[in-house]
Design a protein around this motif. Structure first.
Motif, PDB file in Angstrom:
ATOM      1  N   UNK A 223     -49.937 -60.583 -44.918  1.00  0.00           N
ATOM      2  CA  UNK A 223     -51.162 -60.011 -45.602  1.00  0.00           C
ATOM      3  C   UNK A 223     -50.847 -60.114 -47.302  1.00  0.00           C
ATOM      4  N   UNK A 224     -51.940 -60.188 -48.140  1.00  0.00           N
ATOM      5  CA  UNK A 224     -51.831 -59.910 -49.585  1.00  0.00           C
ATOM      6  C   UNK A 224     -52.154 -58.247 -49.873  1.00  0.00           C
ATOM      7  N   UNK A 225     -51.032 -57.673 -50.113  1.00  0.00           N
ATOM      8  CA  UNK A 225     -51.359 -56.211 -50.392  1.00  0.00           C
ATOM      9  C   UNK A 225     -51.957 -55.909 -51.982  1.00  0.00           C
ATOM     10  N   UNK A 226     -51.916 -56.724 -52.562  1.00  0.00           N
ATOM     11  CA  UNK A 226     -52.493 -56.771 -54.057  1.00  0.00           C
ATOM     12  C   UNK A 226     -51.174 -56.259 -54.971  1.00  0.00           C
ATOM     13  N   UNK A 227     -50.021 -56.034 -54.367  1.00  0.00           N
ATOM     14  CA  UNK A 227     -48.851 -55.967 -55.196  1.00  0.00           C
ATOM     15  C   UNK A 227     -47.483 -56.600 -54.443  1.00  0.00           C
ATOM     16  N   UNK A 228     -47.652 -57.187 -53.057  1.00  0.00           N
ATOM     17  CA  UNK A 228     -46.850 -57.750 -52.921  1.00  0.00           C
ATOM     18  C   UNK A 228     -47.649 -58.564 -51.727  1.00  0.00           C
ATOM     19  N   UNK A 229     -46.599 -59.577 -51.052  1.00  0.00           N
ATOM     20  CA  UNK A 229     -46.898 -60.146 -49.832  1.00  0.00           C
ATOM     21  C   UNK A 229     -45.942 -59.672 -48.503  1.00  0.00           C
TER      22      UNK A 229
ATOM     23  N   UNK B  36     -40.199 -59.943 -53.386  1.00  0.00           N
ATOM     24  CA  UNK B  36     -40.433 -59.376 -54.682  1.00  0.00           C
ATOM     25  C   UNK B  36     -40.132 -60.769 -55.493  1.00  0.00           C
ATOM     26  N   UNK B  37     -40.636 -60.947 -56.719  1.00  0.00           N
ATOM     27  CA  UNK B  37     -40.778 -62.413 -57.374  1.00  0.00           C
ATOM     28  C   UNK B  37     -41.064 -62.087 -58.940  1.00  0.00           C
ATOM     29  N   UNK B  38     -40.673 -62.939 -59.907  1.00  0.00           N
ATOM     30  CA  UNK B  38     -41.293 -62.903 -61.188  1.00  0.00           C
ATOM     31  C   UNK B  38     -42.215 -63.721 -61.431  1.00  0.00           C
ATOM     32  N   UNK B  39     -41.942 -64.662 -62.431  1.00  0.00           N
ATOM     33  CA  UNK B  39     -43.314 -65.427 -62.824  1.00  0.00           C
ATOM     34  C   UNK B  39     -42.693 -66.969 -62.721  1.00  0.00           C
ATOM     35  N   UNK B  40     -42.341 -67.441 -61.509  1.00  0.00           N
ATOM     36  CA  UNK B  40     -41.727 -68.797 -61.317  1.00  0.00           C
ATOM     37  C   UNK B  40     -40.432 -68.825 -61.001  1.00  0.00           C
ATOM     38  N   UNK B  41     -39.860 -69.773 -60.687  1.00  0.00           N
ATOM     39  CA  UNK B  41     -38.762 -69.971 -60.264  1.00  0.00           C
ATOM     40  C   UNK B  41     -37.666 -70.041 -61.417  1.00  0.00           C
ATOM     41  N   UNK B  42     -37.955 -70.202 -62.820  1.00  0.00           N
ATOM     42  CA  UNK B  42     -37.086 -70.100 -63.562  1.00  0.00           C
ATOM     43  C   UNK B  42     -36.952 -68.686 -64.342  1.00  0.00           C
TER      44      UNK B  42
ATOM     45  N   UNK C 111     -48.300 -68.189 -58.501  1.00  0.00           N
ATOM     46  CA  UNK C 111     -49.371 -69.243 -58.924  1.00  0.00           C
ATOM     47  C   UNK C 111     -50.613 -69.437 -57.843  1.00  0.00           C
ATOM     48  N   UNK C 112     -50.453 -68.611 -56.703  1.00  0.00           N
ATOM     49  CA  UNK C 112     -51.371 -68.730 -55.784  1.00  0.00           C
ATOM     50  C   UNK C 112     -52.272 -67.464 -55.512  1.00  0.00           C
ATOM     51  N   UNK C 113     -51.478 -66.537 -55.283  1.00  0.00           N
ATOM     52  CA  UNK C 113     -52.044 -65.000 -54.868  1.00  0.00           C
ATOM     53  C   UNK C 113     -52.555 -63.987 -56.154  1.00  0.00           C
ATOM     54  N   UNK C 114     -53.459 -63.433 -55.799  1.00  0.00           N
ATOM     55  CA  UNK C 114     -53.989 -62.496 -57.017  1.00  0.00           C
ATOM     56  C   UNK C 114     -53.913 -61.211 -56.613  1.00  0.00           C
ATOM     57  N   UNK C 115     -54.069 -60.054 -57.514  1.00  0.00           N
ATOM     58  CA  UNK C 115     -53.915 -58.646 -57.517  1.00  0.00           C
ATOM     59  C   UNK C 115     -55.092 -57.850 -57.135  1.00  0.00           C
TER      60      UNK C 115
ATOM     61  N   UNK D 278     -59.324 -62.584 -60.409  1.00  0.00           N
ATOM     62  CA  UNK D 278     -58.187 -61.464 -60.924  1.00  0.00           C
ATOM     63  C   UNK D 278     -57.065 -62.054 -61.496  1.00  0.00           C
ATOM     64  N   UNK D 279     -56.077 -61.379 -62.148  1.00  0.00           N
ATOM     65  CA  UNK D 279     -54.865 -62.021 -62.640  1.00  0.00           C
ATOM     66  C   UNK D 279     -53.970 -62.382 -61.208  1.00  0.00           C
ATOM     67  N   UNK D 280     -53.046 -63.023 -61.657  1.00  0.00           N
ATOM     68  CA  UNK D 280     -52.189 -63.861 -60.491  1.00  0.00           C
ATOM     69  C   UNK D 280     -51.073 -62.784 -60.472  1.00  0.00           C
ATOM     70  N   UNK D 281     -50.571 -62.408 -59.053  1.00  0.00           N
ATOM     71  CA  UNK D 281     -49.627 -61.545 -58.834  1.00  0.00           C
ATOM     72  C   UNK D 281     -48.105 -62.066 -59.386  1.00  0.00           C
ATOM     73  N   UNK D 282     -47.779 -61.466 -60.421  1.00  0.00           N
ATOM     74  CA  UNK D 282     -46.387 -61.786 -60.980  1.00  0.00           C
ATOM     75  C   UNK D 282     -45.762 -60.584 -61.162  1.00  0.00           C
TER      76      UNK D 282
END
Length: 268
Positions: free
Chosen positions: A52-58, A86-92, A215-219, A225-229
Motif C-alpha cells: 500500500x501507498x500510505x502517502x509517506x511510505x510504502x 525509508x528512502x531519499x531521492x534516488x540511489x545516489x 520516481x514512481x509513487x506520489x504523496x 502530486x509530488x513524488x514521494x522522496x
C-alpha cells in the motif's frame, strides 16, 4: 514534513529516547544476552499479502498468523505485522534513517513486530540497503518493485500475488550481527520504548530498482502530486543512551496467504 515534526508534535516528538540515531561503533558495549534470532514463517512465500501507498511510505502487510520472531534478547514471542521503507531521492542520495559512524545508505527497511506477552511493546528490525551497479537484481526486489506502478497514488493498495518471502528480500545478510538500542517511532506521536535492532550487513539492491521508489509513487491521490522522496527522519540525539552489540554470533533458526486486507499499521 520531517523537519517540522518536533513543532507539530512538540510533546511527543521532543523526548529523550527518539529515533533514528547515528551508531558510533567505538561507543558500543558488548552484551552476551544478544543471541541469535529464530524467524518463523520468513521463508514462506505466501506471507507478504498486500502492498500500500500510505502517502509517506510504502508498506507491506504480513500474515500475522505465520510470521513470528523470538530470541535476540527480545521479550518472548513477537508477531511480525508489517514492513515499510525509508528512502531519499534516488540511489545516489542518503535515504536511510540510521547511520553508522556517520555513514548513511540509500534506503532502509523496517520489519515491525509486536510482543505477544508485553502489552503495547513494539520491536523493529532494521536493514540497510546498499546500491549496486547491477540491473534488476536481486530478483526478489525486482518482483517487489514491479508493484510500485500499481500503487502510484496515496491510498492505492494491491494484493501481492507473485510468490516472494521475507527471506528473499534479505539476501546476504548475516542476521547474527546487529546493534541494539531503545528508541521510538519516527512519525508522530513518536512513541518511545521501541526496541530497535539494526543489522550490520546491508541488503544489496541494484540502483535501477532503488530509483523506482523516488520516481514512481506520489504523496497524494493525484498523479500530478509530488513524488514521494526523502521519507526519513533526521538523526536524533543519543542522550546518554547505550548501543549494544552481540558478543558472538550463532546459527540462525528459520522455519518454513490468501490475500485479504485487514492490516495493522505502525511506522518506525
Amino acid at each position: 514534513m520531517y523537519r517540522v515534526w518536533p513543532t507539530i508534535a512538540e510533546r511527543d516528538c521532543n523526548g529523550t529516547r527518539q529515533s533514528p540515531k547515528d551508531i558510533v561503533t567505538v561507543n558500543i558495549l558488548p552484551d552476551a544476552n544478544l543471541n541469535s534470532f529464530k524467524f518463523t514463517g520468513y521463508d514462506d512465500e505466501t506471507t507478504l499479502y498486500e502492498i500500500e501507498n500510505l502517502g509517506y511510505t510504502i508498506q507491506i502487510a504480513l500474515d500475522q498468523e505465520k510470521m513470528k520472531v523470538q530470541g535476540g534478547d527480545l521479550p518472548g514471542l513477537l508477531i511480525s505485522t508489517q514492513i515499510h521503507f525509508h528512502w531519499g531521492k534516488g540511489s545516489a542520495m542518503p535515504g536511510s534513517e540510521h547511520a553508522v559512524d556517520g555513514k548513511r545508505y540509500p534506503m532502509e527497511i523496517h520489519i515491525v513486530n509486536k510482543a505477544v506477552d508485553v502489552p503495547n511493546l513494539l520491536a523493529a528490525l532494521g536493514f540497510f540497503i546498499e546500491a549496486t551497479n547491477d540491473t534488476g537484481k536481486p530478483k526478489s526486489w525486482k518482483i517487489l518493485t514491479s508493484y510500485l506502478a500499481e500503487i502510484a497514488n496515496a491510498g492505492d493498495k494491491v494484493c501481492i500475488t507473485k510468490y516472494i518471502s521475507m527471506d528473499d528480500l534479505l539476501p546476504g545478510v548475516d542476521r547474527t550481527k546487529y546493534y541494539r538500542y531503545f528508541g521510538s517511532l519516527t512519525t508522530p506521536n513518536c512513541i518511545e520504548g521501541v526496541v530497535l535492532t539494526i543489522f550490520k550487513d546491508p541488503i544489496k539492491v541494484s540502483r535501477d530498482l532503488i530509483d523506482l521508489f523516488s520516481t514512481t509513487v506520489h504523496v497524494n491521490k493525484a498523479s500530478s502530486s509530488p513524488l514521494m522522496t526523502n521519507t526519513f527522519r533526521g538523526i536524533q540525539a543519543i542522550n546518554r543512551r547505550i548501543v549494544k552489540s552481540q558478543v558472538t554470533g550463532s546459527i540462525l533458526s528459520s522455519e518454513t496467504n490468501p490475500c485479504f486486507c485487514s492490516c495493522i499499521y505502525f511506522n518506525i
